[in-house]
Design a protein around this motif. Structure first.
Motif, mmCIF file in Angstrom:
data_model
loop_
_atom_site.group_PDB
_atom_site.id
_atom_site.type_symbol
_atom_site.label_atom_id
_atom_site.label_comp_id
_atom_site.label_asym_id
_atom_site.label_seq_id
_atom_site.Cartn_x
_atom_site.Cartn_y
_atom_site.Cartn_z
ATOM 1 N N GLY A 418 0.818 -1.211 0.000
ATOM 2 C CA GLY A 418 0.000 0.000 0.000
ATOM 3 C C GLY A 418 0.855 1.266 0.000
ATOM 4 O O GLY A 418 0.618 2.195 -0.777
ATOM 5 N N GLU A 419 1.881 1.283 0.854
ATOM 6 C CA GLU A 419 2.783 2.444 0.934
ATOM 7 C C GLU A 419 3.385 2.813 -0.407
ATOM 8 O O GLU A 419 3.537 3.981 -0.749
ATOM 9 N N LEU A 420 3.777 1.788 -1.166
ATOM 10 C CA LEU A 420 4.477 2.038 -2.431
ATOM 11 C C LEU A 420 3.519 2.073 -3.623
ATOM 12 O O LEU A 420 3.955 2.089 -4.777
ATOM 13 N N GLY A 421 2.219 2.106 -3.339
ATOM 14 C CA GLY A 421 1.251 2.189 -4.437
ATOM 15 C C GLY A 421 1.270 0.960 -5.324
ATOM 16 O O GLY A 421 0.977 1.043 -6.519
ATOM 17 N N GLY A 422 1.600 -0.189 -4.750
ATOM 18 C CA GLY A 422 1.643 -1.416 -5.535
ATOM 19 C C GLY A 422 0.277 -2.071 -5.632
ATOM 20 O O GLY A 422 -0.731 -1.520 -5.180
ATOM 21 N N GLY B 181 -17.933 13.817 -11.041
ATOM 22 C CA GLY B 181 -16.766 14.528 -10.527
ATOM 23 C C GLY B 181 -15.805 13.644 -9.761
ATOM 24 O O GLY B 181 -14.716 14.093 -9.396
ATOM 25 N N SER B 182 -16.167 12.395 -9.507
ATOM 26 C CA SER B 182 -15.234 11.522 -8.794
ATOM 27 C C SER B 182 -14.077 11.147 -9.719
ATOM 28 O O SER B 182 -14.233 11.094 -10.936
ATOM 29 N N VAL B 183 -12.922 10.931 -9.099
ATOM 30 C CA VAL B 183 -11.702 10.679 -9.879
ATOM 31 C C VAL B 183 -11.284 9.225 -9.699
ATOM 32 O O VAL B 183 -11.145 8.749 -8.568
ATOM 33 N N VAL B 184 -11.097 8.512 -10.797
ATOM 34 C CA VAL B 184 -10.611 7.135 -10.721
ATOM 35 C C VAL B 184 -9.245 7.035 -11.406
ATOM 36 O O VAL B 184 -8.882 7.878 -12.213
ATOM 37 N N GLY B 185 -8.526 5.991 -11.079
ATOM 38 C CA GLY B 185 -7.205 5.762 -11.683
ATOM 39 C C GLY B 185 -6.142 6.436 -10.852
ATOM 40 O O GLY B 185 -6.269 7.589 -10.450
ATOM 41 N N GLY B 186 -5.075 5.701 -10.587
ATOM 42 C CA GLY B 186 -4.097 6.198 -9.642
ATOM 43 C C GLY B 186 -2.740 6.423 -10.254
ATOM 44 O O GLY B 186 -1.761 6.512 -9.536
ATOM 45 N N LEU B 187 -2.644 6.515 -11.574
ATOM 46 C CA LEU B 187 -1.344 6.723 -12.211
ATOM 47 C C LEU B 187 -0.376 5.642 -11.786
ATOM 48 O O LEU B 187 0.784 5.882 -11.509
ATOM 49 N N ARG B 188 -0.881 4.414 -11.748
ATOM 50 C CA ARG B 188 -0.075 3.279 -11.321
ATOM 51 C C ARG B 188 0.777 2.777 -12.479
ATOM 52 O O ARG B 188 0.357 2.787 -13.614
#
Lengths: 479, 479
Positions: A418-422, B181-188
């Motif tokens: 979670g910390e590293l956005g994995g 207006g909700s935002v999805v996707g975390g730039l993973r």
């Protein structure tokens, strides 16, 4: 205790299913005593109230429209090799097994496609592709019993993702029956098809919660004519990522496998499995199994060998062994495939299938190991993975630890994830096993969007209820 | 005539947008007089009631939540190079341009990713990737003005799909603002991430109807170090598919382009564009531009040349010219890229972007041409395409034909597309231009599933209404 109304509802749905599909398709518990219902997740799993084994898409459609009408939950089952509990029953469900829909319907060599029914085992597909002069690239340990439908349901990954992608990239189209019995997907063979929403990729990986995939058009690839394999020892993690990047840049056939093993893993499996032999002398900070598969045996091996020589010269590699033949290559792979033997020697293990950006894999592994060591200085910690995909497998074990340890180990590893956005599930899916950690990798807005899609396509919630996400997804307390 | 309630609603939404975002973001028609609103589809296009140019995802989120609250339709605009009318306004919409969100936020060379804002032009991304030692493989003629957001919205294809896939395969994650207006996707940056439904692939290709994509993590590829190019003449269609299959099997670097041109196309563009020169003497039944791009200049060209010699020997090729240098290769590509000049010499053309299974492309072309010739024996009929993807472009033109001819030509070509189970839009999308033929490639059950997903994620229907599909999608009458 079930109330009478529920009992009557069940009787009605079973009667309707029997009436519509016949006893050959609809078995009751007395008919399937002793049959295995659990998948490979080691999760507790209930018995179904009936087992459906349809032979056609039309029968699946009839079955679902009846279950929909009667608000009857359905769990779809493939080869029961899943690792996340997605095919497990929670109680009260009908099991829908695709095992009798196992035909290869067509191989089209000009379009390089294979049209198959969902219950076909992966290995059968691989062998048929091979016989037709092609390769079906998806590969994983459970190939003999895992089915194409299960591979689709979980968006399976495996050893060749770095080159060929996951299951989404192996299917040109899927046919699926939605909760109300309607059938989508036309077994189309087009590579490009921009006509609306990507229902295919929405269904793939939905773990049986949005529809029952019945058939698929699979994409076949040219069969590699040469495979070059090396076992590498490296001095540090930066060298590992450098080797990956340069191999991708310089090897004419690209990289078909890049499996990284931390020394704890390497030492452990070599000490426990006497049939394994060390490919290199001495110890190294990291080990990499590098494979390049391509079209031209003549030039490929020469370039591969020259590349390894360059990397040794530059110090990126400390040492390397080139497989001179298939037996050598198989011996290298046996070291990487040792997890298939875990059942024999570390039965009480806690296992993870997490992913990170490639740049953060090294940090993630280091941080997990350090925090685990704080609690359990003597634990066995095995770390290895498909680095090109950012996918890390971590296995933790200590003999005689208390029952509470597993939960604590999970808090550590998923905490770092979670910390590293994995991702808390790189390739195995969520099922029921990872429900409590899903929110570490998905935001509330994303979970809300998924629930909205689920409610739109399965408004009565009959498809695999309690899997993938819940009405209110619980979250592991990390502290 | 608008009624008063509608007038008041518009005033309220514009006031709320101005209040929340300021005049720098929200322009009214008086501020943007003369600005182009239409895309490249040649469809009629209305003016927006306001133009929003947000600079942050938060501003997009605010804008959509206000529009959602006020039931205000929104059309998202990228570079306005779309060919299906997806970014055209029907009247009464707010235009949301991502043009000021055009920063490259990060290049991560270890993970081989680039994080960009949606308004970044494709060419800017290509150049930044190149400068960082990588390649961003998506490429199409409008690269200078088309934006990444538009490429995502339409799941853009182009010349390199055969090797690298379409836009879905170029993005590891997308950030998007949903209708509320909700935002999805975390730039993973993970390559593997099996944590629930594939919202990314659902948003990509949704043509602005499900969300506004604001940022993306793009996947970068190793830069090819050698490009081998040949111009081939072939005796028949079977030889074309044989050449494709054997090139994929035998060329060490695979096939990076396989562009097929029918002789009608070849003769026409060479006769109209005097700067083009015939690479081969004589006429052939088919022409193929074959390209292989890889890592090893030394071996690659030798194997490529030997492969062509084998194909000539076997009779699969009637003749072939190998590009000796980049200028030669550019001269070959100029023949294939002639459609960029159509505006100059065939302004009244009717164009198609259809796809089929690779095995059926030849039959589809033959059948289209034969049926068109029945009606218009002297028409110009140009056929060419990305054969490895099953993607055919067909252009039909006759000077001085009646206004009704275009509809008749469409009935012929889309009729054949429907008969052969092809796609009415391989890579351009549906927009408004292809609404009437969508049902030839999608079943009623699929359209119903798409509508259910749309209603779930955009319950008030504010995002690009009237595009991609309608409440009741009209269908072209084929007879």
């Amino acid at each position: 205790m079930q109330d009478q109304a529920e009992e009557a509802r069940r009787e009605a749905v079973l009667a309707a299913l029997r009436e519509a599909l016949g006893a050959a398709v609809v078995s009751l518990p007395a008919d399937f005593a002793g049959r295995r219902h659990a998948d490979s997740s080691r999760m507790p799993c209930a018995e179904p109230i009936a087992l459906l084994r349809p032979r056609t898409t039309e029968q699946v459609s009839k079955a679902l429209s009846i279950c929909h009408a009667h608000h009857q939950p359905v769990v779809t089952q493939g080869g029961l090799t899943g690792l996340a509990g997605g095919a497990c029953m929670l109680g009260g469900e009908v099991a829908l097994s695709l095992e009798l829909m196992n035909a290869i319907e067509e191989i089209d060599p000009v379009s390089a496609t294979m049209t198959v029914q969902a219950g076909t085992p992966l290995q059968t597909v691989q062998e048929a592709a091979d016989a037709a002069g092609f390769m079906f690239p998806l590969d994983l340990g459970a190939r003999g019993s895992a089915t194409i439908g299960g591979n689709l349901g979980t968006n399976a990954g495996g050893n060749r993702v770095i080159r060929y992608g996951m299951m989404r990239e192996q299917a040109l189209d899927v046919e699926a029956v939605l909760a109300d019995g309607s059938v989508v997907g036309g077994l189309r063979k087009m590579i490009k098809n921009n006509t609306g929403y990507d229902l295919r990729d929405l269904l793939i990986g939905s773990e049986g919660t949005l529809g029952v995939m019945t058939r698929a058009v699979l994409r076949l690839r040219p069969k590699p004519r040469a495979v070059s394999t090396a076992w590498c020892g490296l001095p540090d993690y930066d060298s590992v990522t450098t080797l990956l990047r340069l191999a991708q840049e310089r090897l004419p056939a690209g990289v078909s496998a890049f499996e990284v093993m931390w020394p704890g893993y390497y030492d452990f499996v070599l000490s426990r499995l006497p049939e394994l032999r060390a490919p290199l002398e001495g110890r190294h900070a990291f080990y990499v199994l590098l494979e390049s598969s391509g079209a031209d045996p003549q030039s490929q091996n020469d370039v591969f060998e020259a590349f390894l020589a360059d990397m040794l010269e530059a110090g990126t590699l400390s040492d390397a062994a080139l497989a001179a033949n298939e037996a050598h290559a198989a011996a290298f792979w046996a070291i990487r495939d040792a997890p298939g033997e875990y059942g024999r020697f570390i039965p009480g293990r806690v296992s993870f299938d997490v992913s990170f950006s490639v740049a953060q894999v090294g940090l993630a592994a280091q941080r997990c190991e350090a925090r685990l060591r704080e609690h359990w200085p003597n634990a066995t910690i095995l770390i290895y993975g498909h680095l090109g995909d950012g996918n890390l497998h971590i296995v933790v074990h200590e003999p005689d630890w208390p029952a509470s340890a597993a939960a604590e180990v999970k808090r550590v590893v998923y905490g770092v994830t979670g910390e590293l956005g994995g991702s808390v599930s790189a390739e195995h899916g969520i099922g029921t096993k990872k429900l409590e950690v899903l929110a570490l990798s998905r935001t509330p807005a994303e979970l809300a969007a998924m629930r909205a899609v689920k409610a739109a396509l399965d408004p009565r919630g009959i498809l695999n209820p309690g899997k993938l996400f819940l009405e209110s997804t619980p979250t592991m307390q990390l502290k």
